[in-house]
Motif scaffolding. Structure first.
Motif, PDB file in Angstrom:
ATOM      1  N   MET A 246       3.990  15.457  -5.526  1.00 31.79           N
ATOM      2  CA  MET A 246       4.689  14.177  -5.439  1.00 31.79           C
ATOM      3  C   MET A 246       5.023  13.824  -3.995  1.00 31.79           C
ATOM      4  SD  MET A 246       7.091  13.887  -8.806  1.00 31.79           S
ATOM      5  CE  MET A 246       6.340  13.858 -10.452  1.00 31.79           C
ATOM      6  N   THR A 247       5.367  14.839  -3.200  1.00 35.70           N
ATOM      7  CA  THR A 247       5.615  14.594  -1.778  1.00 35.70           C
ATOM      8  C   THR A 247       4.348  14.101  -1.091  1.00 35.70           C
ATOM      9  OG1 THR A 247       7.354  16.272  -1.708  1.00 35.70           O
ATOM     10  CG2 THR A 247       6.338  15.654   0.392  1.00 35.70           C
ATOM     11  N   ALA A 248       3.217  14.732  -1.399  1.00 33.19           N
ATOM     12  CA  ALA A 248       1.945  14.302  -0.811  1.00 33.19           C
ATOM     13  C   ALA A 248       1.599  12.890  -1.240  1.00 33.19           C
ATOM     14  CB  ALA A 248       0.843  15.277  -1.210  1.00 33.19           C
ATOM     15  N   PHE A 249       1.889  12.545  -2.490  1.00 33.41           N
ATOM     16  CA  PHE A 249       1.627  11.196  -2.992  1.00 33.41           C
ATOM     17  C   PHE A 249       2.432  10.168  -2.203  1.00 33.41           C
ATOM     18  CE2 PHE A 249       3.089   7.734  -5.730  1.00 33.41           C
ATOM     19  CZ  PHE A 249       1.888   7.179  -6.142  1.00 33.41           C
ATOM     20  N   LEU A 250       3.722  10.429  -2.029  1.00 32.18           N
ATOM     21  CA  LEU A 250       4.580   9.490  -1.308  1.00 32.18           C
ATOM     22  C   LEU A 250       4.173   9.374   0.157  1.00 32.18           C
ATOM     23  CD1 LEU A 250       7.993  10.530  -2.873  1.00 32.18           C
ATOM     24  CD2 LEU A 250       6.702   8.424  -3.327  1.00 32.18           C
ATOM     25  N   GLU A 251       3.750  10.482   0.768  1.00 28.77           N
ATOM     26  CA  GLU A 251       3.315  10.443   2.165  1.00 28.77           C
ATOM     27  C   GLU A 251       2.036   9.640   2.324  1.00 28.77           C
ATOM     28  OE1 GLU A 251       3.140  14.529   3.252  1.00 28.77           O
ATOM     29  OE2 GLU A 251       5.310  14.670   3.675  1.00 28.77           O
ATOM     30  N   ARG A 252       1.125   9.752   1.345  1.00 26.22           N
ATOM     31  CA  ARG A 252      -0.101   8.935   1.396  1.00 26.22           C
ATOM     32  C   ARG A 252       0.254   7.456   1.295  1.00 26.22           C
ATOM     33  NH1 ARG A 252      -2.094  12.905  -2.133  1.00 26.22           N
ATOM     34  NH2 ARG A 252      -1.889  11.492  -3.925  1.00 26.22           N
ATOM     35  N   LYS A 253       1.191   7.116   0.430  1.00 23.38           N
ATOM     36  CA  LYS A 253       1.604   5.728   0.292  1.00 23.38           C
ATOM     37  C   LYS A 253       2.193   5.196   1.601  1.00 23.38           C
ATOM     38  CE  LYS A 253       0.688   4.643  -3.994  1.00 23.38           C
ATOM     39  NZ  LYS A 253      -0.217   3.528  -4.337  1.00 23.38           N
ATOM     40  N   ARG A 254       3.027   6.000   2.244  1.00 22.17           N
ATOM     41  CA  ARG A 254       3.625   5.567   3.513  1.00 22.17           C
ATOM     42  C   ARG A 254       2.557   5.399   4.585  1.00 22.17           C
ATOM     43  NH1 ARG A 254       8.054   8.957   1.935  1.00 22.17           N
ATOM     44  NH2 ARG A 254       7.098  10.757   2.937  1.00 22.17           N
ATOM     45  N   ALA A 255       1.580   6.299   4.606  1.00 19.46           N
ATOM     46  CA  ALA A 255       0.535   6.241   5.625  1.00 19.46           C
ATOM     47  C   ALA A 255      -0.346   5.010   5.472  1.00 19.46           C
ATOM     48  CB  ALA A 255      -0.325   7.504   5.556  1.00 19.46           C
ATOM     49  N   HIS A 256      -0.498   4.515   4.247  1.00 16.46           N
ATOM     50  CA  HIS A 256      -1.375   3.371   4.004  1.00 16.46           C
ATOM     51  C   HIS A 256      -0.622   2.047   3.943  1.00 16.46           C
ATOM     52  CE1 HIS A 256      -4.134   6.600   2.710  1.00 16.46           C
ATOM     53  NE2 HIS A 256      -5.068   5.763   3.084  1.00 16.46           N
ATOM     54  N   ARG A 257       0.696   2.074   4.114  1.00 15.11           N
ATOM     55  CA  ARG A 257       1.471   0.844   4.038  1.00 15.11           C
ATOM     56  C   ARG A 257       1.245   0.013   5.295  1.00 15.11           C
ATOM     57  NH1 ARG A 257       7.377   2.166   3.305  1.00 15.11           N
ATOM     58  NH2 ARG A 257       6.714   2.637   1.174  1.00 15.11           N
ATOM     59  N   THR A 258       0.988  -1.263   5.140  1.00 16.05           N
ATOM     60  CA  THR A 258       0.772  -2.178   6.262  1.00 16.05           C
ATOM     61  C   THR A 258       2.056  -2.946   6.523  1.00 16.05           C
ATOM     62  OG1 THR A 258      -0.018  -3.869   4.739  1.00 16.05           O
ATOM     63  CG2 THR A 258      -1.675  -2.426   5.725  1.00 16.05           C
ATOM     64  N   PRO A 259       2.203  -3.542   7.744  1.00 16.51           N
ATOM     65  CA  PRO A 259       3.450  -4.235   8.084  1.00 16.51           C
ATOM     66  C   PRO A 259       3.818  -5.342   7.105  1.00 16.51           C
ATOM     67  CG  PRO A 259       2.145  -3.864  10.046  1.00 16.51           C
ATOM     68  CD  PRO A 259       1.294  -3.446   8.885  1.00 16.51           C
ATOM     69  N   ASP A 260       2.808  -6.109   6.624  1.00 19.79           N
ATOM     70  CA  ASP A 260       3.134  -7.215   5.731  1.00 19.79           C
ATOM     71  C   ASP A 260       3.348  -6.760   4.297  1.00 19.79           C
ATOM     72  OD1 ASP A 260      -0.207  -8.548   5.023  1.00 19.79           O
ATOM     73  OD2 ASP A 260       0.570  -6.507   5.233  1.00 19.79           O
ATOM     74  N   ALA A 261       3.260  -5.454   4.055  1.00 16.74           N
ATOM     75  CA  ALA A 261       3.508  -4.926   2.715  1.00 16.74           C
ATOM     76  C   ALA A 261       4.688  -3.961   2.745  1.00 16.74           C
ATOM     77  CB  ALA A 261       2.261  -4.218   2.176  1.00 16.74           C
ATOM     78  N   GLY A 262       5.614  -4.206   3.673  1.00 15.23           N
ATOM     79  CA  GLY A 262       6.722  -3.286   3.859  1.00 15.23           C
ATOM     80  C   GLY A 262       7.618  -3.172   2.654  1.00 15.23           C
ATOM     81  N   GLY A 263       7.603  -4.203   1.801  1.00 16.16           N
ATOM     82  CA  GLY A 263       8.468  -4.138   0.641  1.00 16.16           C
ATOM     83  C   GLY A 263       7.821  -3.522  -0.572  1.00 16.16           C
ATOM     84  N   ALA A 264       6.589  -3.041  -0.414  1.00 15.89           N
ATOM     85  CA  ALA A 264       5.881  -2.487  -1.575  1.00 15.89           C
ATOM     86  C   ALA A 264       6.591  -1.246  -2.083  1.00 15.89           C
ATOM     87  CB  ALA A 264       4.445  -2.138  -1.198  1.00 15.89           C
ATOM     88  N   SER A 265       6.595  -1.084  -3.389  1.00 11.59           N
ATOM     89  CA  SER A 265       7.255   0.075  -4.021  1.00 11.59           C
ATOM     90  C   SER A 265       6.395   1.298  -3.908  1.00 11.59           C
ATOM     91  CB  SER A 265       7.562  -0.239  -5.475  1.00 11.59           C
ATOM     92  OG  SER A 265       8.034   0.906  -6.132  1.00 11.59           O
ATOM     93  N   THR A 266       7.017   2.443  -3.754  1.00 12.53           N
ATOM     94  CA  THR A 266       6.290   3.717  -3.737  1.00 12.53           C
ATOM     95  C   THR A 266       6.447   4.460  -5.043  1.00 12.53           C
ATOM     96  OG1 THR A 266       8.173   4.840  -2.760  1.00 12.53           O
ATOM     97  CG2 THR A 266       6.497   3.985  -1.249  1.00 12.53           C
TER      98      THR A 266
END
Length: 275
Positions: A246-266
């Motif tokens: 689950m930690t790896a999953f959340l880290e992948r999500k953070r790594a792929h988040r773009t500035p205009d998608a800052g509000g996207a849920s993880t």
């Protein structure tokens, strides 16, 4: 690792076993009897199950060129009596395969008839080629398909189709098996084992304990749910594997988040549907 023959000298059917780090590939080899499931093969399957129970791995089970397994050796079957039936010679080892800790995959090329079909039914997945045929002709020999077909096949394809196979001798071709979800896919002969390995790779991307407990959950009686699921999930929630994944999953999500998608849920699930 090269294949290691686990057969017995002088027997007609052997089990050729290729043991790898995360899986075992076992091939039924008895061309003289069209891979009949004889007493020697049953013994070898028991030995393989014992190893996989002790050291769980995914099992890929295959037959030969043009035949997966043709069922019990009729010469041996003709001599069996009441006591033999009550011993559950084939049903016992097939049940053991069904209960292996990690999933099993039957790579079926050609005929899977009688006990051969029941052996494939006991596996968690079945992959076929265009020349695959499944059937249970036992009633035509004056006996019944007593090694799992009367209930496993019904669970896999539904009661109406199972009755056609078991009571009316219908043989299912590859397309019919795919339409009935008896097999997961139909591939070219040369792609059969590679397809089985691709499926094994997908299975093995998951957590081992999660796989084992999910297999158990699929097998327990309906009355055991949801209590069994709650207890199994409680065990999984406390594992390091869950924390790491689950930690790896959340880290992948953070790594792929773009500035205009800052509000996207993880929260939620990843592409594989794991929660």
């Amino acid at each position: 690792m090269s294949a290691v023959q686990e057969g017995r000298a002088g027997t007609s059917t052997a089990l050729l076993v290729d043991e790898r780090e995360d899986r075992v590939v076992a091939r039924i080899d008895g061309p003289a009897t069209r891979n009949a499931i004889d007493a020697a093969l049953v013994e070898q399957l028991h030995e393989l199950c014992a190893r996989l129970e002790e050291e769980p791995k995914v099992l890929v089970l295959a037959g030969g060129d043009g035949v997966f397994a043709s069922g019990a050796d009729i010469r041996q079957l003709r001599e069996r009596r009441r006591e033999d039936a009550l011993r559950g010679i084939n049903s016992g080892v097939f049940d053991r395969i069904a209960k292996l800790p990690l999933p099993s995959i039957a790579a079926v090329d050609g005929h899977a008839l009688g006990g051969g079909a029941e052996l494939a039914y006991a596996c968690d997945f079945r992959i076929a080629t265009g020349r695959t045929r499944f059937g249970n002709p036992e009633a035509g020999l004056g006996i019944m398909a007593a090694a799992g077909a009367t209930w496993r096949l019904r669970e896999l394809v539904g009661e109406p189709l199972a009755k056609e196979v078991l009571l009316a001798g219908r043989v299912l071709d590859a397309g019919e098996c795919l339409a009935a979800h008896l097999v997961t896919e139909v591939v070219e002969v040369d792609d059969l084992l590679p397809a089985a390995h691709r499926l094994a790779d997908r299975v093995l991307r998951n957590g081992e304990l999660a796989l084992r407990l999910t297999k158990l959950a699929l097998r327990v009686p309906a009355g055991a749910h949801p209590a069994f699921d709650d207890v199994a999930q409680a065990v999984l929630f406390e594992t390091e594997e869950k924390e790491r994944r689950m930690t790896a999953f959340l880290e992948r999500k953070r790594a792929h988040r773009t500035p205009d998608a800052g509000g996207a849920s993880t929260t939620g699930t990843d592409e594989g549907g794991r929660r």
